[in-house]
Write a protein that holds these residues in place. Structure first.
Motif, PDB file in Angstrom:
ATOM      1  N   LYS A  88      -3.503  58.246 -28.643  1.00  0.00           N
ATOM      2  CA  LYS A  88      -3.505  58.743 -30.023  1.00  0.00           C
ATOM      3  C   LYS A  88      -4.343  57.840 -30.922  1.00  0.00           C
ATOM      4  N   HIS A  89      -4.215  56.544 -30.723  1.00  0.00           N
ATOM      5  CA  HIS A  89      -4.937  55.600 -31.581  1.00  0.00           C
ATOM      6  C   HIS A  89      -6.410  55.480 -31.180  1.00  0.00           C
ATOM      7  N   ILE A  90      -6.701  55.658 -29.909  1.00  0.00           N
ATOM      8  CA  ILE A  90      -8.107  55.721 -29.482  1.00  0.00           C
ATOM      9  C   ILE A  90      -8.782  56.928 -30.126  1.00  0.00           C
ATOM     10  N   VAL A  91      -8.067  58.041 -30.161  1.00  0.00           N
ATOM     11  CA  VAL A  91      -8.582  59.261 -30.793  1.00  0.00           C
ATOM     12  C   VAL A  91      -8.792  59.055 -32.288  1.00  0.00           C
ATOM     13  N   ARG A  92      -7.839  58.418 -32.949  1.00  0.00           N
ATOM     14  CA  ARG A  92      -7.968  58.166 -34.394  1.00  0.00           C
ATOM     15  C   ARG A  92      -9.240  57.371 -34.689  1.00  0.00           C
ATOM     16  N   ALA A  93      -9.482  56.330 -33.901  1.00  0.00           N
ATOM     17  CA  ALA A  93     -10.678  55.512 -34.099  1.00  0.00           C
ATOM     18  C   ALA A  93     -11.938  56.282 -33.729  1.00  0.00           C
ATOM     19  N   SER A  94     -11.865  57.097 -32.667  1.00  0.00           N
ATOM     20  CA  SER A  94     -13.025  57.897 -32.246  1.00  0.00           C
ATOM     21  C   SER A  94     -13.466  58.836 -33.352  1.00  0.00           C
ATOM     22  N   ARG A  95     -12.494  59.418 -34.052  1.00  0.00           N
ATOM     23  CA  ARG A  95     -12.814  60.326 -35.161  1.00  0.00           C
ATOM     24  C   ARG A  95     -13.597  59.599 -36.256  1.00  0.00           C
ATOM     25  N   VAL A  96     -13.157  58.389 -36.556  1.00  0.00           N
ATOM     26  CA  VAL A  96     -13.779  57.623 -37.643  1.00  0.00           C
ATOM     27  C   VAL A  96     -15.255  57.359 -37.350  1.00  0.00           C
ATOM     28  N   ILE A  97     -15.543  56.961 -36.110  1.00  0.00           N
ATOM     29  CA  ILE A  97     -16.929  56.589 -35.757  1.00  0.00           C
ATOM     30  C   ILE A  97     -17.688  57.728 -35.082  1.00  0.00           C
ATOM     31  N   GLU A  98     -17.005  58.877 -34.922  1.00  0.00           N
ATOM     32  CA  GLU A  98     -17.597  60.076 -34.306  1.00  0.00           C
ATOM     33  C   GLU A  98     -18.104  59.801 -32.896  1.00  0.00           C
ATOM     34  N   ALA A  99     -17.267  59.109 -32.116  1.00  0.00           N
ATOM     35  CA  ALA A  99     -17.609  58.806 -30.718  1.00  0.00           C
ATOM     36  C   ALA A  99     -17.198  59.959 -29.816  1.00  0.00           C
ATOM     37  N   TYR A 100     -17.911  60.107 -28.726  1.00  0.00           N
ATOM     38  CA  TYR A 100     -17.557  61.074 -27.676  1.00  0.00           C
ATOM     39  C   TYR A 100     -16.555  60.386 -26.752  1.00  0.00           C
ATOM     40  N   LEU A 101     -15.426  61.042 -26.498  1.00  0.00           N
ATOM     41  CA  LEU A 101     -14.344  60.439 -25.715  1.00  0.00           C
ATOM     42  C   LEU A 101     -14.179  61.122 -24.367  1.00  0.00           C
ATOM     43  N   ILE A 102     -14.124  60.314 -23.307  1.00  0.00           N
ATOM     44  CA  ILE A 102     -13.754  60.808 -21.974  1.00  0.00           C
ATOM     45  C   ILE A 102     -12.410  60.189 -21.620  1.00  0.00           C
ATOM     46  N   GLN A 103     -11.404  61.023 -21.482  1.00  0.00           N
ATOM     47  CA  GLN A 103     -10.046  60.584 -21.166  1.00  0.00           C
ATOM     48  C   GLN A 103      -9.761  60.888 -19.697  1.00  0.00           C
ATOM     49  N   ILE A 104      -9.422  59.859 -18.918  1.00  0.00           N
ATOM     50  CA  ILE A 104      -9.120  60.058 -17.497  1.00  0.00           C
ATOM     51  C   ILE A 104      -7.654  60.446 -17.340  1.00  0.00           C
ATOM     52  N   SER A 105      -7.413  61.566 -16.678  1.00  0.00           N
ATOM     53  CA  SER A 105      -6.043  62.028 -16.469  1.00  0.00           C
ATOM     54  C   SER A 105      -5.778  62.213 -14.974  1.00  0.00           C
ATOM     55  N   THR A 106      -4.763  62.968 -14.644  1.00  0.00           N
ATOM     56  CA  THR A 106      -4.245  62.969 -13.275  1.00  0.00           C
ATOM     57  C   THR A 106      -3.738  64.338 -12.822  1.00  0.00           C
ATOM     58  N   ASP A 107      -3.737  64.535 -11.510  1.00  0.00           N
ATOM     59  CA  ASP A 107      -3.142  65.729 -10.909  1.00  0.00           C
ATOM     60  C   ASP A 107      -1.622  65.750 -11.068  1.00  0.00           C
ATOM     61  N   TYR A 108      -1.036  64.598 -11.400  1.00  0.00           N
ATOM     62  CA  TYR A 108       0.426  64.518 -11.523  1.00  0.00           C
ATOM     63  C   TYR A 108       0.962  65.157 -12.800  1.00  0.00           C
ATOM     64  N   VAL A 109       0.081  65.784 -13.588  1.00  0.00           N
ATOM     65  CA  VAL A 109       0.582  66.593 -14.711  1.00  0.00           C
ATOM     66  C   VAL A 109       1.151  67.906 -14.189  1.00  0.00           C
ATOM     67  N   PHE A 110       0.980  68.181 -12.894  1.00  0.00           N
ATOM     68  CA  PHE A 110       1.474  69.418 -12.290  1.00  0.00           C
ATOM     69  C   PHE A 110       2.691  69.150 -11.404  1.00  0.00           C
ATOM     70  N   ASP A 111       3.494  70.206 -11.167  1.00  0.00           N
ATOM     71  CA  ASP A 111       4.727  70.048 -10.391  1.00  0.00           C
ATOM     72  C   ASP A 111       4.510  70.096  -8.884  1.00  0.00           C
ATOM     73  N   GLY A 112       3.334  70.554  -8.446  1.00  0.00           N
ATOM     74  CA  GLY A 112       3.043  70.561  -7.011  1.00  0.00           C
ATOM     75  C   GLY A 112       3.578  71.749  -6.257  1.00  0.00           C
ATOM     76  N   ASN A 113       4.059  72.757  -6.965  1.00  0.00           N
ATOM     77  CA  ASN A 113       4.612  73.935  -6.286  1.00  0.00           C
ATOM     78  C   ASN A 113       3.544  74.907  -5.800  1.00  0.00           C
ATOM     79  N   LYS A 114       2.325  74.791  -6.343  1.00  0.00           N
ATOM     80  CA  LYS A 114       1.281  75.768  -6.046  1.00  0.00           C
ATOM     81  C   LYS A 114       0.079  75.158  -5.335  1.00  0.00           C
ATOM     82  N   GLY A 115      -0.441  74.067  -5.857  1.00  0.00           N
ATOM     83  CA  GLY A 115      -1.638  73.452  -5.300  1.00  0.00           C
ATOM     84  C   GLY A 115      -2.915  74.116  -5.792  1.00  0.00           C
ATOM     85  N   LEU A 116      -4.032  73.434  -5.580  1.00  0.00           N
ATOM     86  CA  LEU A 116      -5.348  73.894  -6.025  1.00  0.00           C
ATOM     87  C   LEU A 116      -5.304  74.352  -7.490  1.00  0.00           C
ATOM     88  N   TYR A 117      -4.818  73.448  -8.321  1.00  0.00           N
ATOM     89  CA  TYR A 117      -4.645  73.754  -9.742  1.00  0.00           C
ATOM     90  C   TYR A 117      -5.990  73.827 -10.450  1.00  0.00           C
TER      91      TYR A 117
END
Length: 275
Positions: A88-117
């Motif tokens: 949240k705070h990285i985003v707040r600062a990015s807005r101020v300086i108008e930086a392009y943000l790449i946020q690394i996330s994960t497959d673990y945001v899913f429950d794993g019941n389906k696969g190939l999300y």
């Protein structure tokens, strides 16, 4: 172009520093000291915002996270502060300086019941690590100039493939959790991000390896390096605290159309395992 790598001492951060070396880099670390890096406490939010605003990077890559799934389950406040609130705070600062943000996330945001999300599938984390990373995604996506990169099983000098190699080489048994994911080497992931920074895409994109079971991956490593140990498939690893999704593999068809390199084949990724 000035690029800030937050979490530059981690597996991905180290590879990003190599692949992006043609740019002016600002590298930060929290615990593991890094030459030419600057110490940055992601939980000191005022200092975090101040640091970003004063350095004025044109691109910010947030590769920092508390990724130990079981530790996140126990140290929930710390996991939330690093994986969610800091974003949240990285985003707040990015807005101020108008930086392009790449946020690394994960497959673990899913429950794993389906696969190939796919990128537009509905997340449903089953552990606290996945929940905090999803909250981080939500903060990141509130800023229009953000690309969220979901990935899976990143490895370099540690991770499941390295554990498999080292133990099989010593003739030991390896326990492979019964389930599927999409492991990728930090090297190949960094190569893709190096390409993505030139495109300035926004939204969500899956950058990961091919769908494979941990058992099949372990067997592939055993064959590839002619190792002597034995691979045993199990339903659960003793000592685990957090639940793991059974099939958290990611659909990478969108990225395959966009990215020019082979970042996904299992053998190509295993070439970059540091052993």
């Amino acid at each position: 172009m000035r690029i800030m790598i937050i979490g530059a001492s981690g597996q991905l951060g180290l590879e990003l520093s190599r692949k992006l070396s043609n740019y002016e880099l600002i590298k930060t670390f929290a615990l593991h000291e890094l030459s030419e890096g600057l110490r940055l406490d992601l939980t000191d939010y005022l200092s975090l915002e101040d640091f970003i605003i004063k350095k004025k990077p044109e691109i910010i890559i947030n590769a920092a996270a508390l990724t130990d799934v079981d530790r996140c389950e126990v140290e929930r406040e710390k996991a939330f502060k690093i994986n969610a609130e800091a974003v949240k705070h990285i985003v707040r600062a990015s807005r101020v300086i108008e930086a392009y943000l790449i946020q690394i996330s994960t497959d673990y945001v899913f429950d794993g019941n389906k696969g190939l999300y796919k990128e537009d599938d509905l997340p449903n984390p089953i552990n606290y690590y996945g929940l905090t990373k999803l909250l981080g995604e939500n903060y990141a996506s509130s800023y229009d100039d953000t690309l969220i990169v979901r990935t899976s099983g990143v490895f370099r000098n540690k991770g499941f493939p390295v554990y498999v190699y080292k133990n099989l080489k010593e003739g030991k048994e390896v326990l492979a959790f019964k389930g599927f994911y999409s492991p990728i080497s930090a090297t190949k992931l960094a190569e893709v991000i190096n390409e993505l920074v030139t495109y300035k895409k926004t939204g969500i994109i899956n950058i990961a390896g091919e769908r494979i079971s941990r058992y099949d991956l372990a067997q592939r490593i055993k064959e590839l390096y002619n190792l002597s140990g034995k691979v045993i498939e199990v339903d659960r690893i003793e000592g685990w605290i957090a639940k793991r999704p059974f099939d958290s593999s990611l659909d990478i068809s969108k990225a395959k159309k966009l990215v020019s390199i082979d970042f996904y084949s299992t053998d190509e990724n295993l070439k970059h395992m540091v052993i």
